[in-house]
Structure formats: structure tokens, C-alpha cells
Design a protein around this motif. Structure first.
Motif, short mmCIF file in Angstrom:
data_model
loop_
_atom_site.label_atom_id
_atom_site.label_comp_id
_atom_site.label_asym_id
_atom_site.label_seq_id
_atom_site.Cartn_x
_atom_site.Cartn_y
_atom_site.Cartn_z
N ASP A 101 0.83 -1.20 0.00
CA ASP A 101 0.00 0.00 0.00
C ASP A 101 0.87 1.26 0.00
OD1 ASP A 101 -2.22 1.64 0.08
OD2 ASP A 101 -2.54 1.42 2.25
N PHE A 102 1.70 1.39 -1.05
CA PHE A 102 2.55 2.55 -1.23
C PHE A 102 2.49 2.95 -2.71
CE2 PHE A 102 4.72 0.01 2.12
CZ PHE A 102 4.58 0.91 3.18
N PRO A 103 2.64 4.25 -3.01
CA PRO A 103 2.70 4.67 -4.41
C PRO A 103 3.95 4.14 -5.10
CG PRO A 103 2.27 6.53 -2.94
CD PRO A 103 2.67 5.38 -2.07
N ASP A 104 3.93 4.15 -6.42
CA ASP A 104 5.11 3.78 -7.20
C ASP A 104 6.30 4.63 -6.77
OD1 ASP A 104 3.27 2.24 -8.51
OD2 ASP A 104 3.45 3.25 -10.45
N SER A 106 8.34 4.87 -4.21
CA SER A 106 8.27 5.53 -2.90
C SER A 106 9.58 5.46 -2.11
CB SER A 106 7.17 4.88 -2.05
OG SER A 106 5.89 5.15 -2.58
N ARG A 131 8.14 -2.25 -7.95
CA ARG A 131 7.24 -1.12 -8.24
C ARG A 131 7.46 0.05 -7.29
NH1 ARG A 131 2.81 0.91 -6.13
NH2 ARG A 131 2.50 -0.80 -4.64
N VAL A 132 7.65 -0.23 -6.00
CA VAL A 132 7.77 0.86 -5.02
C VAL A 132 9.21 1.38 -4.91
CG1 VAL A 132 5.80 -0.01 -3.72
CG2 VAL A 132 8.12 -0.68 -3.03
#
Length: 214
Positions: A101-104, A106, A131-132
Motif C-alpha cells: 500500500d505505497f505509491p510507485d 516511494s 514497483r515501489v
């Protein structure tokens, strides 16, 4: 491996983890965090933070976020943070590593210490960690990986059907990590005792390059 089996397994292991698996994996934690302290940017995500054994090792200038699926493990990690005054720990969160649950982009760095062989759908977990991670960022993955030959290889294959009971895959293939799109292997280190564990240092490739590969 089923996620409920993982949660049940680590609920059982939590009270004795530090004295058992924690002791056996000390060299991997130490090597991973030493690398992070020396070469990673300040924003670090530790996936599978467990009881927080690695948290005191990070340099004060880092900001470490830890996630784990096990509430029992996280409770012990939180107690450690409070007892030792670990102000560099930015937060601890209960989370399924398959859906971070983190934006790309991060984090400057991602640490996955002795966890990639215990999660369901490890390919999906690897993709989420990539992704993060910011382009140019680093990832360290410490784990036991399957051998191709020898007596230990036969033992690993024999134990493989008992993954849900053990809480980890004894025959985990390194290519699950190294073959993940968007990340490139920089270095491989064998760790004591007798090379049982391996540290992989990987780097997030530029987004354009990752897209071209895909």
C-alpha cells in the motif's frame, strides 16, 4: 504456500523466532544492513520485518518503514522500537507483500531478508517491491536458495512438500528473484555459515529500460 498457513506458522514461531531462525540468520541481516547504511538512500522499506531484529542496525540517518503480514511479529517489532528508542523507524504496518500500500517509486531501497521463500506468489511480491523502488534504487534479498546437486539438494527436495508446516520453501529457486523484470543483479555474496545463505544486491533499472525489456 497459502497466506493463512504463513500467518498461522509465524504466529507459532513469533515467541521463539529470535532464538531460533533469528540466530541462524544473523549474518544475512548484518550484511544486508551494512550495505544499506553504506550505499542506499535514506528512505528504506523492509518487507517482512518480522520481530524487528534488523531495525537497531540501521544508521540514524535512515528512515525505515517495516511491513509484515503477521500481527504477532509486528507486535514484537513495535515493542523493540519502543524499548530501544529507534527514532529512525518511520513506521510499522501490517500488510500483504503482494499488494504493498505505497505509491510507485516511494523508496530509495528495499530490503527483503529471509522472507521471499516464505510468501505466497513470490513473483508477485518481487514485482511489488520493484514497483515501489525508485529508478536507480537498490534492493537486497537475503535467502537460502536451492542447490542443484549434492546431498543438501536432495534434502531440500525431500522437505519441499512440507512448506506449509515449516513456514518456508526449502527448494526456492534464485531465478524467481533474478528474473524479475525491472531490476538487475549487481552482486552475489555467499554468507556464513558455509554459504548456506546468499545475499543478492540488485538495482532498479530506469523505467524506460524496464518498459523496453517488458
Amino acid at each position: 504456500m497459502d497466506i493463512d498457513a504463513v500467518k498461522s506458522s509465524y504466529a507459532r514461531w513469533a515467541p521463539i523466532y529470535d532464538r531460533t531462525f533469528g540466530a541462524a540468520t544473523r549474518s544475512g541481516r548484518t550484511a544486508s544492513v551494512e550495505f544499506m547504511n553504506a550505499e542506499a538512500g535514506p528512505e528504506i522499506l523492509e518487507v517482512g520485518v518480522g520481530t524487528g531484529l534488523a531495525l537497531p542496525l540501521y544508521a540514524p540517518g535512515k528512515r525505515v518503514t517495516g511491513v509484515d503480514y503477521s500481527d504477532e511479529m509486528l507486535a514484537r517489532a513495535a515493542a523493540r522500537v519502543e524499548a530501544e528508542g529507534l527514532t529512525h523507524v518511520a513506521g510499522l504496518r501490517q500488510m500483504d507483500a503482494r499488494e504493498l500500500d505505497f505509491p510507485d517509486a516511494s523508496f530509495d531501497a528495499v530490503a527483503a531478508m529471509h522472507m521471499i521463500s516464505v510468501v505466497p506468489e513470490p513473483e508477485r511480491v518481487m514485482a511489488e517491491m520493484v514497483r515501489v523502488l525508485r529508478p536507480g534504487g537498490v534492493m537486497v534479498v537475503t535467502n537460502h536458495f536451492a542447490r542443484e546437486t549434492g546431498g543438501l539438494a536432495r534434502i531440500e527436495r525431500f522437505m519441499a512438500p512440507f512448506a506449509n508446516v515449516l513456514g518456508w520453501h526449502s527448494d526456492f529457486d534464485k531465478s524467481v528473484v533474478t528474473g524479475t523484470p525491472g531490476i538487475a543483479l549487481r552482486e552475489t555474496r555467499a554468507l556464513p555459515p558455509v554459504g548456506m545463505m546468499t545475499l543478492l544486491i540488485l538495482e532498479r533499472t530506469p523505467v524506460a529500460a524496464a518498459a523496453a525489456v517488458g
